[in-house]
Scaffold this active site. Structure first.
Site, PDB file in Angstrom:
ATOM      1  N   THR A   4       0.818  -1.217   0.000  1.00  0.00           N
ATOM      2  CA  THR A   4       0.000   0.000   0.000  1.00  0.00           C
ATOM      3  C   THR A   4       0.853   1.269   0.000  1.00  0.00           C
ATOM      4  OG1 THR A   4      -0.137  -0.030   2.416  1.00  0.00           O
ATOM      5  CG2 THR A   4      -1.930  -1.101   1.222  1.00  0.00           C
ATOM      6  N   HIS A  15       8.772  -5.451   6.762  1.00  0.00           N
ATOM      7  CA  HIS A  15       8.025  -5.587   8.018  1.00  0.00           C
ATOM      8  C   HIS A  15       8.787  -6.543   8.931  1.00  0.00           C
ATOM      9  CE1 HIS A  15       4.075  -3.928   6.574  1.00  0.00           C
ATOM     10  NE2 HIS A  15       4.526  -4.337   5.395  1.00  0.00           N
ATOM     11  N   HIS A  37       9.749  -1.292   1.955  1.00  0.00           N
ATOM     12  CA  HIS A  37       9.862  -1.464   3.412  1.00  0.00           C
ATOM     13  C   HIS A  37       9.803  -2.935   3.790  1.00  0.00           C
ATOM     14  CE1 HIS A  37       5.657  -0.757   2.287  1.00  0.00           C
ATOM     15  NE2 HIS A  37       5.358  -1.666   3.194  1.00  0.00           N
TER      16      HIS A  37
HETATM   17  P1  5GP Z   1       2.423  -2.363   3.030  1.00  0.00           P
HETATM   18  O1  5GP Z   1       1.016  -2.722   3.075  1.00  0.00           O
HETATM   19  O2  5GP Z   1       2.716  -1.365   1.942  1.00  0.00           O
HETATM   20  O3  5GP Z   1       3.361  -3.518   3.011  1.00  0.00           O
HETATM   21  O4  5GP Z   1       2.735  -1.699   4.402  1.00  0.00           O
HETATM   22  C1  5GP Z   1       2.598  -0.351   4.698  1.00  0.00           C
HETATM   23  C2  5GP Z   1       2.725  -0.273   6.185  1.00  0.00           C
HETATM   24  O5  5GP Z   1       2.892   1.082   6.525  1.00  0.00           O
HETATM   25  C3  5GP Z   1       1.493  -0.743   6.912  1.00  0.00           C
HETATM   26  O6  5GP Z   1       1.849  -1.787   7.816  1.00  0.00           O
HETATM   27  C4  5GP Z   1       0.965   0.465   7.637  1.00  0.00           C
HETATM   28  O7  5GP Z   1       0.503   0.142   8.922  1.00  0.00           O
HETATM   29  C5  5GP Z   1       2.178   1.354   7.708  1.00  0.00           C
HETATM   30  N1  5GP Z   1       1.859   2.770   7.650  1.00  0.00           N
HETATM   31  C6  5GP Z   1       1.028   3.377   6.810  1.00  0.00           C
HETATM   32  N2  5GP Z   1       1.033   4.712   7.045  1.00  0.00           N
HETATM   33  C7  5GP Z   1       1.908   4.934   8.046  1.00  0.00           C
HETATM   34  C8  5GP Z   1       2.347   6.094   8.723  1.00  0.00           C
HETATM   35  O8  5GP Z   1       1.915   7.212   8.430  1.00  0.00           O
HETATM   36  N3  5GP Z   1       3.250   5.942   9.701  1.00  0.00           N
HETATM   37  C9  5GP Z   1       3.753   4.724  10.021  1.00  0.00           C
HETATM   38  N4  5GP Z   1       4.652   4.654  11.008  1.00  0.00           N
HETATM   39  N5  5GP Z   1       3.359   3.601   9.403  1.00  0.00           N
HETATM   40  C10 5GP Z   1       2.448   3.702   8.433  1.00  0.00           C
END
Ligand code: 5GP
Ligand code: ZN
Length: 329
Positions: free
Chosen positions: A296, A303, A301
């Site tokens: 998203t 996790h 990144h």
């Molecule tokens: P993805 O789904 O792209 O692998 O992970 C995006 C991650 O970013 C999600 O786990 C979400 O909780 C985290 N996230 C989204 N917006 C923010 C933010 O503004 N600050 C922080 N610290 N994490 C965020």
């Protein structure tokens, strides 16, 4: 057996705590020199174990001085890796001594005239990097050039700064990389290289990206090329994200030094989480690469998700849960 022999033997066998080869190498130098050696002698002994330096001078011998004396001037002969003076046996002991003295004079005069400059090709690392750090960088790079991939067995590797010291780059391991001497020299001498683009690319940020614009107080760990911070919507307590500083969409766009920088923070954060929370008993490490894989935020990144016994009923399958009904099998 003297007590002194026993105490030295005991030290060598039982008490010596080695973080490098230095201690036995120094003791050996003292032992073969009648019990005394100056700093210079000890340093030379340590140098004799430095395979990277030896590789380098073997290469210089073969491609430079060996070629000149053998092919161009017909002074020496070469058979496989052995060089020889063809009529050495016709020389008297006195004549050999005189020739050795002449060589020494030539060396001394040359050094006197040109000074330290003659070794400047060896100082392409613009600042001193401790041997243990060099070793760590080479180990991390699996003894391959991080730019062209050549093995240290084929070419000597230098440990070099990514962001140069002159531009504020640190001596931290995350700002160091292993480069073969060709890549390193080209990097230093060329003025329009891809490599300079790579250097510059580490500064790329996206004004619209939330991860490029993290408030500094959210950052929990940082090195030259990567940052770690807690996820804003944690899956479990301690859920941490580790990102490259450069704005790239996903893992597959990372340069090797960024992979290394991220890896280093994963280890640091894991240790920190374990040190501060003894309920943590496992981790999931994962990356979503691409919208269809669940990504998203389109700034790469990792996790790092701490797990605790019983945090869900049936943890089996872990990251297989990206397709929930296939998590267990
Ligand atoms: P993805 O789904 O792209 O692998 O992970 C995006 C991650 O970013 C999600 O786990 C979400 O909780 C985290 N996230 C989204 N917006 C923010 C933010 O503004 N600050 C922080 N610290 N994490 C965020
Ligand atoms: Zn970004």
């Amino acid at each position: 057996m003297t007590d002194y022999f026993k105490s030295l033997k005991h030290y060598i066998l039982e008490e010596m705590r080695m973080s490098h080869i230095y201690q036995p190498a120094m003791l050996k130098e003292l032992l073969i020199n009648g019990g005394k050696a100056n700093v210079n002698q000890i340093a030379k002994r340590l140098l004799s174990f430095d395979q990277a330096q030896i590789d380098y001078y073997e290469h210089r011998t073969k491609t430079m001085v060996g070629d000149v004396l053998t092919k161009k001037r017909n002074i020496t002969k070469k058979d496989k890796d052995i060089y020889s003076l063809p009529e050495f046996d016709n020389l008297s002991e006195e004549e050999v001594k005189e020739l050795i003295n002449l060589c020494d004079e030539k060396i001394d005069k040359y050094i006197e005239k040109r000074g330290k400059e003659i070794w400047s090709h060896r100082d392409n690392a613009s600042a001193y990097i401790p041997g243990s750090t060099q070793y760590e960088v080479l180990r991390r790079a699996k003894r391959r050039c991080e730019l062209c991939g050549i093995s240290a067995d084929d070419k000597r590797l230098d440990v070099d700064h990514i962001v140069p010291r002159s531009k504020g780059g640190s001596n931290d391991i995350s700002n160091l990389q292993a480069l073969c001497y060709t890549c390193n020299q080209q990097k230093g001498n060329r003025d329009d290289t891809d490599f300079r683009d790579i250097l510059k690319s580490y500064e790329e940020r996206d004004a619209e990206c939330i991860f490029c614009n993290l408030p500094t107080e959210r950052i929990i760990e940082e090195n030259e090329l990567a940052i770690a911070f807690r996820d804003g919507f944690p899956v479990t307590e301690g859920h941490t994200l580790i990102i490259p500083k450069r704005h790239v969409a996903d893992y597959f766009e990372l340069h090797q030094p960024e992979v290394n920088a991220i890896q280093s923070l994963i280890y640091k954060c894991r240790q920190d989480l374990l040190d501060n929370d003894n309920t943590i008993s496992g981790f999931n490490i994962g990356m979503n690469c691409g919208e269809d894989a669940g990504q998203t935020v389109f700034h790469c990144h990792v996790h790092l998700i701490p797990r605790r016994k019983g945090d869900m009923d049936e943890p089996k399958g872990g990251v297989r849960g990206v397709i929930p009904n296939k998590r267990t099998y």
